[in-house]
Write a protein that holds these residues in place. Structure first.
Motif, PDB file in Angstrom:
ATOM      1  N   ILE A 174     -80.975  13.424  -7.700  1.00 35.92           N
ATOM      2  CA  ILE A 174     -81.172  14.436  -6.832  1.00 35.92           C
ATOM      3  C   ILE A 174     -80.016  14.423  -5.642  1.00 35.92           C
ATOM      4  N   GLN A 177     -76.915  15.749  -7.095  1.00 37.92           N
ATOM      5  CA  GLN A 177     -77.057  17.282  -7.417  1.00 37.92           C
ATOM      6  C   GLN A 177     -77.042  17.993  -6.320  1.00 37.92           C
ATOM      7  N   TYR A 178     -77.525  17.637  -5.111  1.00 34.67           N
ATOM      8  CA  TYR A 178     -77.836  18.576  -4.106  1.00 34.67           C
ATOM      9  C   TYR A 178     -77.218  17.830  -2.506  1.00 34.67           C
ATOM     10  N   ARG A 196     -83.490  20.352   3.080  1.00 34.60           N
ATOM     11  CA  ARG A 196     -82.678  21.036   1.869  1.00 34.60           C
ATOM     12  C   ARG A 196     -83.407  20.783   0.652  1.00 34.60           C
ATOM     13  N   PHE A 197     -83.708  19.290   0.367  1.00 36.56           N
ATOM     14  CA  PHE A 197     -84.467  18.931  -0.716  1.00 36.56           C
ATOM     15  C   PHE A 197     -85.612  19.650  -0.864  1.00 36.56           C
ATOM     16  N   LYS A 200     -85.545  24.280   0.243  1.00 35.26           N
ATOM     17  CA  LYS A 200     -84.646  25.027  -0.366  1.00 35.26           C
ATOM     18  C   LYS A 200     -84.500  24.882  -1.948  1.00 35.26           C
ATOM     19  N   TYR A 201     -84.465  23.399  -2.178  1.00 35.63           N
ATOM     20  CA  TYR A 201     -84.433  23.245  -3.699  1.00 35.63           C
ATOM     21  C   TYR A 201     -85.818  22.804  -4.268  1.00 35.63           C
ATOM     22  N   ASN A 242     -80.033  26.574   5.830  1.00 35.94           N
ATOM     23  CA  ASN A 242     -80.936  26.672   4.737  1.00 35.94           C
ATOM     24  C   ASN A 242     -81.361  27.904   4.463  1.00 35.94           C
TER      25      ASN A 242
END
Length: 264
Positions: A174, A177-178, A196-197, A200-201, A242
């Motif tokens: 993770i 990736q982010y 963000r994690f 957003k994702y 974000n």
């Protein structure tokens, strides 16, 4: 020739965790941290200490403890650009399937804290992260509980809900990736990363309703009203960066969630 014995079912393979401790002039407290990591019952731990060129006895203590980890500890001591930069170094060094943090003035609440986290990952193979609860304790008397951070089940972060970052364990891929901590944030980089994690994702979270960490009360954010205001501004910036809507009342919502946690 049969090679069947060479293949181990994926569910039978024990997962590895990397635990990162960032230190800077932490000689007064780091022994407690090291001892609490040593006592953990989960065996496959990759322990990383990232020191910012301490001028006290911190690294002497780390070197003293290193043999007791029997090859499971690695450390570096070099100048950095602050705590979040040091944590990013630790993330890049990590070799575990899961990555977590334990601050150099904190300690695990129990010897099976990491085992409970890793069992949650084993039970929830689709989980990207596991989060739990923590206790704020006295700086000098760690038996005195000042605040119980009971995170509870996931809710929108814009409504004041927030995982306790020292209990936020994330699969390494993770981060790859982010991304890691955004060093533009001086006081709220951990908030921005979780926002963000999570928002957003939309990483998949699992809640572990256990107190995992004893965290000494204090720190840069809560040390002054100026820093509290500055952190609130950085939180608003994180929502904006974000592209996540948030009310102007967000600081109030966050404050209310904190007040409930204090032992008054």
């Amino acid at each position: 020739m049969c090679f069947a014995h060479l293949f181990v079912p994926l569910h039978a393979q024990k997962m590895k965790i990397s635990i990162i401790t960032v230190t800077y002039n932490s000689a007064r407290t780091v022994k407690d941290t090291l001892e609490s990591v040593l006592r953990q019952t989960w065996e496959d731990i990759d322990y990383i200490v990232v020191d910012g060129c301490s001028s006290d006895q911190t690294m002497d203590i780390v070197r003293q403890y290193e043999p007791r980890f029997h090859g499971r500890m690695r450390w570096i001591s070099e100048k950095d650009h602050g705590i979040y930069d040091a944590m990013n170094k630790g993330f890049r060094m990590a070799t575990g399937d899961v990555v977590g943090l334990i601050n150099s003035d904190d300690m695990f609440c129990c010897d099976n804290a990491i085992e409970m986290v890793m069992r949650k990952f084993e039970e929830n193979s689709d989980a990207d992260a596991v989060y739990a609860d923590l206790m704020y304790v006295g700086s000098n008397n760690t038996d005195k509980v000042i605040r119980n951070w009971i995170t509870g089940k996931q809710r929108p972060m814009a409504k004041g809900w927030l995982p306790a970052h020292p209990t936020f364990y994330v699969r390494k891929h993770i981060y790859e990736q982010y991304g890691y901590f955004n060093l533009r944030y001086k006081l709220a980089a951990d908030f921005e990363l979780m926002l963000r994690f999570i928002e957003k994702y939309h990483i998949r979270l699992v809640y572990l309703p256990e107190k995992l960490v004893r965290m000494r009360y204090g720190g840069a954010t809560s040390s002054s009203l100026k820093n509290i205001i500055r952190q609130d501004k950085e939180c608003f910036s994180a929502f904006k960066d974000n592209q996540i809507p948030v009310s102007c009342l967000y600081p109030v919502l966050r404050l209310l969630s904190k007040i409930k946690q204090f032992n008054l």
